[in-house]
Scaffold this motif. Structure first.
Motif, mmCIF file in Angstrom:
data_model
loop_
_atom_site.group_PDB
_atom_site.id
_atom_site.type_symbol
_atom_site.label_atom_id
_atom_site.label_comp_id
_atom_site.label_asym_id
_atom_site.label_seq_id
_atom_site.Cartn_x
_atom_site.Cartn_y
_atom_site.Cartn_z
ATOM 1 N N LEU A 97 0.839 -1.201 0.000
ATOM 2 C CA LEU A 97 0.000 0.000 0.000
ATOM 3 C C LEU A 97 0.874 1.251 0.000
ATOM 4 C CD1 LEU A 97 -2.489 -1.101 2.821
ATOM 5 C CD2 LEU A 97 -2.852 -1.305 0.354
ATOM 6 N N GLY A 98 0.433 2.276 -0.710
ATOM 7 C CA GLY A 98 1.116 3.565 -0.695
ATOM 8 C C GLY A 98 2.389 3.561 -1.525
ATOM 9 N N ALA A 99 3.155 4.636 -1.334
ATOM 10 C CA ALA A 99 4.392 4.809 -2.117
ATOM 11 C C ALA A 99 5.329 5.735 -1.354
ATOM 12 C CB ALA A 99 4.065 5.389 -3.493
ATOM 13 N N ALA A 100 6.537 5.841 -1.875
ATOM 14 C CA ALA A 100 7.556 6.748 -1.334
ATOM 15 C C ALA A 100 8.039 6.300 0.035
ATOM 16 C CB ALA A 100 7.032 8.182 -1.307
ATOM 17 N N GLU A 101 8.717 7.186 0.706
ATOM 18 C CA GLU A 101 9.329 6.890 2.004
ATOM 19 C C GLU A 101 8.461 7.460 3.126
ATOM 20 O OE1 GLU A 101 12.058 5.138 2.347
ATOM 21 O OE2 GLU A 101 12.514 4.945 0.202
ATOM 22 N N PRO A 102 8.576 6.892 4.333
ATOM 23 C CA PRO A 102 9.349 5.710 4.703
ATOM 24 C C PRO A 102 8.612 4.421 4.321
ATOM 25 C CG PRO A 102 8.198 6.531 6.634
ATOM 26 C CD PRO A 102 7.891 7.494 5.525
ATOM 27 N N VAL A 103 9.337 3.321 4.271
ATOM 28 C CA VAL A 103 8.751 2.017 3.966
ATOM 29 C C VAL A 103 8.617 1.243 5.268
ATOM 30 C CG1 VAL A 103 9.027 -0.134 2.694
ATOM 31 C CG2 VAL A 103 9.782 2.026 1.674
ATOM 32 N N HIS A 123 0.920 8.300 4.256
ATOM 33 C CA HIS A 123 2.273 8.727 4.620
ATOM 34 C C HIS A 123 3.219 7.537 4.452
ATOM 35 C CE1 HIS A 123 0.810 12.526 6.299
ATOM 36 N NE2 HIS A 123 -0.169 11.824 6.853
ATOM 37 N N GLY A 124 3.872 7.453 3.319
ATOM 38 C CA GLY A 124 4.838 6.391 3.074
ATOM 39 C C GLY A 124 4.201 5.139 2.506
ATOM 40 N N ARG A 125 4.985 4.078 2.514
ATOM 41 C CA ARG A 125 4.594 2.803 1.914
ATOM 42 C C ARG A 125 4.448 1.743 3.006
ATOM 43 N NH1 ARG A 125 8.399 -0.029 -2.716
ATOM 44 N NH2 ARG A 125 7.036 -1.789 -3.295
ATOM 45 N N HIS A 126 3.420 0.920 2.898
ATOM 46 C CA HIS A 126 3.132 -0.111 3.895
ATOM 47 C C HIS A 126 3.117 -1.469 3.199
ATOM 48 C CE1 HIS A 126 1.885 3.105 6.674
ATOM 49 N NE2 HIS A 126 1.248 3.629 5.623
ATOM 50 N N ILE A 127 3.930 -2.404 3.710
ATOM 51 C CA ILE A 127 4.019 -3.737 3.122
ATOM 52 C C ILE A 127 3.660 -4.756 4.204
ATOM 53 C CG2 ILE A 127 5.544 -5.425 2.041
ATOM 54 C CD1 ILE A 127 7.131 -3.086 0.897
ATOM 55 N N LEU A 128 2.567 -5.460 3.998
ATOM 56 C CA LEU A 128 2.059 -6.431 4.959
ATOM 57 C C LEU A 128 2.310 -7.829 4.388
ATOM 58 C CD1 LEU A 128 0.474 -3.695 5.288
ATOM 59 C CD2 LEU A 128 -1.352 -5.036 6.325
ATOM 60 N N ILE A 129 3.037 -8.667 5.139
ATOM 61 C CA ILE A 129 3.459 -9.980 4.649
ATOM 62 C C ILE A 129 2.845 -11.079 5.513
ATOM 63 C CG2 ILE A 129 5.436 -11.478 4.166
ATOM 64 C CD1 ILE A 129 7.157 -8.989 3.854
ATOM 65 N N ASP A 130 2.153 -12.018 4.866
ATOM 66 C CA ASP A 130 1.669 -13.222 5.550
ATOM 67 C C ASP A 130 2.770 -14.277 5.521
ATOM 68 O OD1 ASP A 130 -0.749 -12.044 5.995
ATOM 69 O OD2 ASP A 130 -1.821 -13.116 4.414
ATOM 70 N N LEU A 131 3.093 -14.813 6.676
ATOM 71 C CA LEU A 131 4.148 -15.822 6.766
ATOM 72 C C LEU A 131 3.707 -17.131 6.112
ATOM 73 C CD1 LEU A 131 5.155 -15.227 10.496
ATOM 74 C CD2 LEU A 131 6.300 -14.318 8.453
ATOM 75 N N ILE A 132 4.667 -17.987 5.785
ATOM 76 C CA ILE A 132 4.352 -19.293 5.222
ATOM 77 C C ILE A 132 3.448 -20.064 6.187
ATOM 78 C CG2 ILE A 132 5.341 -21.560 4.649
ATOM 79 C CD1 ILE A 132 5.747 -19.620 2.465
ATOM 80 N N GLY A 133 2.348 -20.587 5.671
ATOM 81 C CA GLY A 133 1.412 -21.334 6.504
ATOM 82 C C GLY A 133 0.422 -20.474 7.249
ATOM 83 N N SER A 134 0.436 -19.167 7.070
ATOM 84 C CA SER A 134 -0.481 -18.263 7.762
ATOM 85 C C SER A 134 -1.192 -17.365 6.752
ATOM 86 C CB SER A 134 0.273 -17.381 8.773
ATOM 87 O OG SER A 134 0.922 -18.173 9.742
ATOM 88 N N GLY A 135 -2.362 -16.901 7.149
ATOM 89 C CA GLY A 135 -3.098 -15.960 6.295
ATOM 90 C C GLY A 135 -3.353 -16.508 4.906
ATOM 91 N N TRP A 136 -3.051 -15.690 3.889
ATOM 92 C CA TRP A 136 -3.297 -16.053 2.494
ATOM 93 C C TRP A 136 -2.069 -16.671 1.823
ATOM 94 C CZ3 TRP A 136 -8.268 -15.926 1.349
ATOM 95 C CH2 TRP A 136 -9.099 -15.063 2.073
#
Length: 219
Positions: free
Chosen positions: A23-29, A56-69
């Motif tokens: 989600l979003g762009a630019a800094e901070p990440v 405000h910035g970029r947001h990266i949401l990561i599902d771990l292996i075996g969790s979520g999607w």
């Protein structure tokens, strides 16, 4: 939601799909890692939408292996260091450096391991309720419970003075006089019905006639 396919090192040649919400762009990440079994793409969605952070910035949401999607992989060890290496692969693929890494619970331990393995990827580290000594994700084996032994119960027997007994010289007959009170457990005393015919000795003719020993079968 975007999906990044990353081959797990020395585990699965075909790779496993990791669900990544970018989600979003630019800094901070900011990179978000959820707890055990948690879908980061859902758990942190409300956080990234907060007025202080949204736009405000970029947001990266990561599902771990075996969790979520993300995919489940039976060949994956699910240790903290292995999870950290998969996240490192995502950050490398996205060409990110010096991110603000945010982890909750298990995600916090993974974030600590990631920062130790690749400090060039982490500019700021924020963790909530992590295990500060992550080590392995597997719990140490538990010692077996102590063996409990029970001491045998002493046998309780009614003495000849605690309960009335038949006269050994006259089978089936009671000694003279009323029966002594029974102080032993009920299961070890003679039935109360037998004691009803022991109030006197010798029995009267009527008592002898009604005694169970002299009762005649009904026809």
């Amino acid at each position: 939601m975007g999906t990044v396919t990353h081959a797990l090192p020395d585990r699965h040649p075909a790779g496993a799909s990791l669900a990544v919400l970018d989600l979003g762009a630019a800094e901070p990440v900011r990179v978000y890692l959820g707890g055990l079994g948690s879908a980061s793409t859902v758990a942190f969605a409300e956080v990234t939408g907060h007025p202080e952070l949204a736009g405000h910035g970029r947001h990266i949401l990561i599902d771990l292996i075996g969790s979520g999607w993300s995919d489940h992989d039976d060949t994956f060890g699910h240790t903290i260091d292995e999870h950290a290496r998969t996240v490192i692969g995502v950050l490398d693929e996205l060409a990110l450096r010096e991110v603000t890494l945010i982890g909750h619970s298990l995600g916090g331990s993974i974030a600590i391991s990631l920062a130790a393995q690749r400090p060039d990827l982490v500019g700021h580290l924020i963790v909530a309720e992590p295990n500060l000594d992550p080590g392995s994700a597997r719990s140490p084996p538990r010692s077996p419970p102590p063996t409990r032994t029970r001491s045998p119960r002493p046998a309780t027997r009614a003495s000849s003075t605690s309960c009335s007994k038949p006269n050994p010289n006259t089978p089936g007959r009671w000694p003279a006089g009323p029966p002594a009170p029974c102080t032993a457990p009920r299961s070890r005393c003679w039935p109360t019905a037998r004691q009803r015919f022991a109030h006197s000795w010798p029995p009267s003719p009527n008592q002898a006639a009604t005694s169970p020993a002299n009762a005649q079968p009904r026809t």
